[in-house]
Design an enzyme around this catalytic site. Structure first.
Site, PDB file in Angstrom:
ATOM      1  N   LYS A   1      -1.170   7.610  20.673  1.00 56.12           N
ATOM      2  CA  LYS A   1      -1.478   9.008  20.989  1.00 56.12           C
ATOM      3  C   LYS A   1      -0.997   9.304  22.397  1.00 56.12           C
ATOM      4  CE  LYS A   1      -5.404  10.317  18.157  1.00 56.12           C
ATOM      5  NZ  LYS A   1      -5.110  11.742  17.959  1.00 56.12           N
TER       6      LYS A   1
ATOM      7  N   HIS B   1     -10.365   1.645  19.135  1.00 58.81           N
ATOM      8  CA  HIS B   1      -9.691   2.712  19.875  1.00 58.81           C
ATOM      9  C   HIS B   1     -10.310   2.960  21.249  1.00 58.81           C
ATOM     10  CE1 HIS B   1      -7.936   3.293  16.087  1.00 58.81           C
ATOM     11  NE2 HIS B   1      -8.639   4.310  15.645  1.00 58.81           N
TER      12      HIS B   1
ATOM     13  N   LEU C   1      -2.166   6.814   3.621  1.00 59.41           N
ATOM     14  CA  LEU C   1      -1.500   6.606   4.905  1.00 59.41           C
ATOM     15  C   LEU C   1       0.017   6.554   4.713  1.00 59.41           C
ATOM     16  CD1 LEU C   1      -2.497   6.158   7.771  1.00 59.41           C
ATOM     17  CD2 LEU C   1      -2.394   3.707   7.362  1.00 59.41           C
TER      18      LEU C   1
ATOM     19  N   HIS D   1      -3.068   2.168  16.060  1.00 55.45           N
ATOM     20  CA  HIS D   1      -2.227   3.369  16.125  1.00 55.45           C
ATOM     21  C   HIS D   1      -2.699   4.344  17.195  1.00 55.45           C
ATOM     22  CE1 HIS D   1      -5.380   4.615  13.150  1.00 55.45           C
ATOM     23  NE2 HIS D   1      -5.413   5.616  13.981  1.00 55.45           N
ATOM     24  N   TYR D   2      -3.963   4.234  17.574  1.00 56.40           N
ATOM     25  CA  TYR D   2      -4.530   5.146  18.569  1.00 56.40           C
ATOM     26  C   TYR D   2      -3.799   5.040  19.907  1.00 56.40           C
ATOM     27  CZ  TYR D   2      -8.382   8.051  20.149  1.00 56.40           C
ATOM     28  OH  TYR D   2      -9.141   9.092  20.596  1.00 56.40           O
ATOM     29  N   LEU D   3      -3.268   3.854  20.189  1.00 58.30           N
ATOM     30  CA  LEU D   3      -2.565   3.657  21.458  1.00 58.30           C
ATOM     31  C   LEU D   3      -1.257   4.441  21.494  1.00 58.30           C
ATOM     32  CD1 LEU D   3      -3.184  -0.139  22.056  1.00 58.30           C
ATOM     33  CD2 LEU D   3      -4.512   1.823  22.774  1.00 58.30           C
TER      34      LEU D   3
ATOM     35  N   THR E   1       1.577   3.476  -2.098  1.00 66.47           N
ATOM     36  CA  THR E   1       1.191   4.714  -2.764  1.00 66.47           C
ATOM     37  C   THR E   1      -0.084   5.288  -2.150  1.00 66.47           C
ATOM     38  OG1 THR E   1       0.002   3.400  -4.390  1.00 66.47           O
ATOM     39  CG2 THR E   1       2.238   4.064  -4.964  1.00 66.47           C
ATOM     40  N   GLY E   2      -0.584   4.651  -1.095  1.00 62.94           N
ATOM     41  CA  GLY E   2      -1.831   5.095  -0.470  1.00 62.94           C
ATOM     42  C   GLY E   2      -1.653   6.340   0.383  1.00 62.94           C
TER      43      GLY E   2
ATOM     44  N   GLY F   1       0.845  -1.197   0.000  1.00 66.20           N
ATOM     45  CA  GLY F   1       0.000   0.000   0.000  1.00 66.20           C
ATOM     46  C   GLY F   1       0.874   1.238   0.000  1.00 66.20           C
TER      47      GLY F   1
END
Ligand SMILES: *[C@@H]1O[C@H](CO)[C@@H](O)[C@H](O)[C@H]1NC(C)=O
Ligand SMILES: *[C@@H]1O[C@H](CO)[C@@H](O)[C@H](O)[C@H]1NC(C)=O
Length: 405
Positions: A219, A278, A48, A215-217, A45-46, A43
């Site tokens: 923050k 999350h 994210l 990924h929220y963890l 080229t996406g 992924g």
């Protein structure tokens, strides 16, 4: 088609570096020979990848390259080679160095990183076989021993199983080298599909080869919940329980809507997008009995599971879902639906989760809140964060004499 790309804050890639460093360092320790690590970004080229992942990989390269290992970066996607190369080159243009790095040094490092990075189309079984051959040829050519390979899945979950099958059958490194795959949420779209996906992935990979990321963890506010509780154990121990806490509100505020990602949102909605992953993670961090050792992943996991076992579950009648006004219009425009189309996908959700257990906390993620008493205790906000942010508020009851000073 990526999960809530707009929620990613600058700095989120730092968390990805942590993930990849953990994946790497677990494997790199105690090795003396110079060995080679191949990182394959699926992924590439996406959205994210463009916004965060390439920057994270570059930072990883800056941190790790001087420590005796060599790297190659393979950006992969379904896009045809020429077009993919152009898209990837665009994503790599905006790489930035740490503030304290001299511009000339930065340019040098970027140049080296670009030379180590290649785009390749990964679509068919033959493409994966060719990737494997190229990695082997590169190792042989440079006289390097292979340390391992990391595959980062920045693709929608329906693509996971096919990719996993191809990696298992043609891209495993030889004996003595490790394989790691990094998977992001959403993990399936309901209980059944999540289980099915877990079973499928489990047939291709060993448990220690899989890193599941929320990924929220990463923050700041979320990452600090357990350390905060741990460092204030003495002060909080006697207060962090149902005798002193009326309820816990876990609130996630958004400043952006679903425009530009309605094809994803129509499939998932707010409950699958943020609530079951999350916010449920935040709930466990706030409501768990604090383990004696908060650095022990195994103990934290055990305590999280205890919270889940103690949850009373959500009653249909007490939950609220909603949708912001322009959502249906955005869906009609982006997905070419007729004027009569009205989406039923929720973009707002809230409800009370009871916790029926020991001294635990009553919790209510996402509920709209009318403060009945002034906030005491802790409120986690990201330092310097924009208005869209998450909070976990603890409400102590307004009984005279009970409020701590
Ligand atoms: C994984 O790959 C190995 C080696 O090619 C193969 O024997 C095995 O059947 C594969 N597993 C699955 C579930 O396809
Ligand atoms: C806590 O757990 C971590 C990770 O397992 C371990 O390294 C550390 O030694 C433990 N600390 C104590 C005091 O047991």
């Amino acid at each position: 088609m990526l999960a809530e790309p707009f929620n990613w804050q600058p700095g989120m890639w730092k968390m990805l570096i942590v993930v990849m460093c953990v994946a790497l360092l677990g494997c790199l320790q105690a090795q003396e020979l110079q060995e080679h690590v191949s990182i394959i970004l699926l992924g590439a080229t996406g959205d994210l990848a463009k916004k965060y992942l390439w920057q994270g990989l570059f930072q990883l390269y800056l941190d790790e390259a001087g420590r005796g290992h060599s790297f190659s970066f393979h950006g992969a996607a379904l896009t045809a080679p020429k077009q993919g190369q152009e898209l990837m080159a665009k994503a790599l243009e905006s790489l930035s160095c740490p503030k304290d790095m001299a511009p000339s040094h930065c340019a040098e490092e970027k140049d080296q990183f670009l030379q180590l990075s290649r785009y390749r189309q990964l679509k068919t079984a033959e493409d994966y076989q060719a990737l494997n051959k190229d990695i082997e040829a590169q190792l042989q050519h440079a006289g390097l021993r292979e340390a391992g390979r990391i595959f980062y899945f920045s693709v929608p979950p329906f693509a996971y199983a096919d990719i996993a099958r191809n990696i298992n059958s043609s891209c495993r490194p030889g004996p003595g080298a490790w394989l790691r795959v990094v998977l992001e949420k959403p993990f399936g779209h309901d209980h059944f599909s999540a289980q099915q996906l877990a079973t499928e992935l489990g047939s291709f990979f060993q448990e220690e080869e899989m890193y599941r990321v929320d990924h929220y963890l990463g923050k700041q506010a979320v990452a600090q919940i357990l350390p905060f509780r741990d460092q204030n154990r003495k002060a909080l121990d006697s207060l962090w329980n149902r005798h002193h806490v009326e309820r816990v509100e876990i609130i996630m505020k958004e400043t952006v809507d679903a425009e530009g990602r309605t094809s994803f949102y129509e499939e998932y909605g707010v409950i699958r997008d943020v609530l079951q992953n999350h916010l449920t993670e935040v709930l466990t961090l706030v409501a768990m009995e604090l383990p004696l050792n908060v650095s022990s992943a195994e103990a934290v996991l055990r305590h999280k599971l205890q919270v889940f076992q103690a949850l009373r579950g959500l009653q249909r009648g007490s939950a609220v879902v909603g949708q912001y006004q322009s959502y249906s219009e955005q869906v009609r425009r982006e997905l070419q639906k007729p004027d009569s189309f009205h989406s039923l996908t929720p973009t707002f959700a809230g409800g009370p989760w009871g916790r029926a257990w020991g001294t635990g906390l009553p919790t209510s993620p996402g509920a709209a809140f009318q403060s009945r008493c002034p906030w005491v205790g802790w409120r986690g906000l990201e330092v310097g964060s924009p208005p869209g942010c998450s909070e976990a508020r603890i409400a102590f009851p307004c009984l005279p004499g009970v409020l701590p000073a």
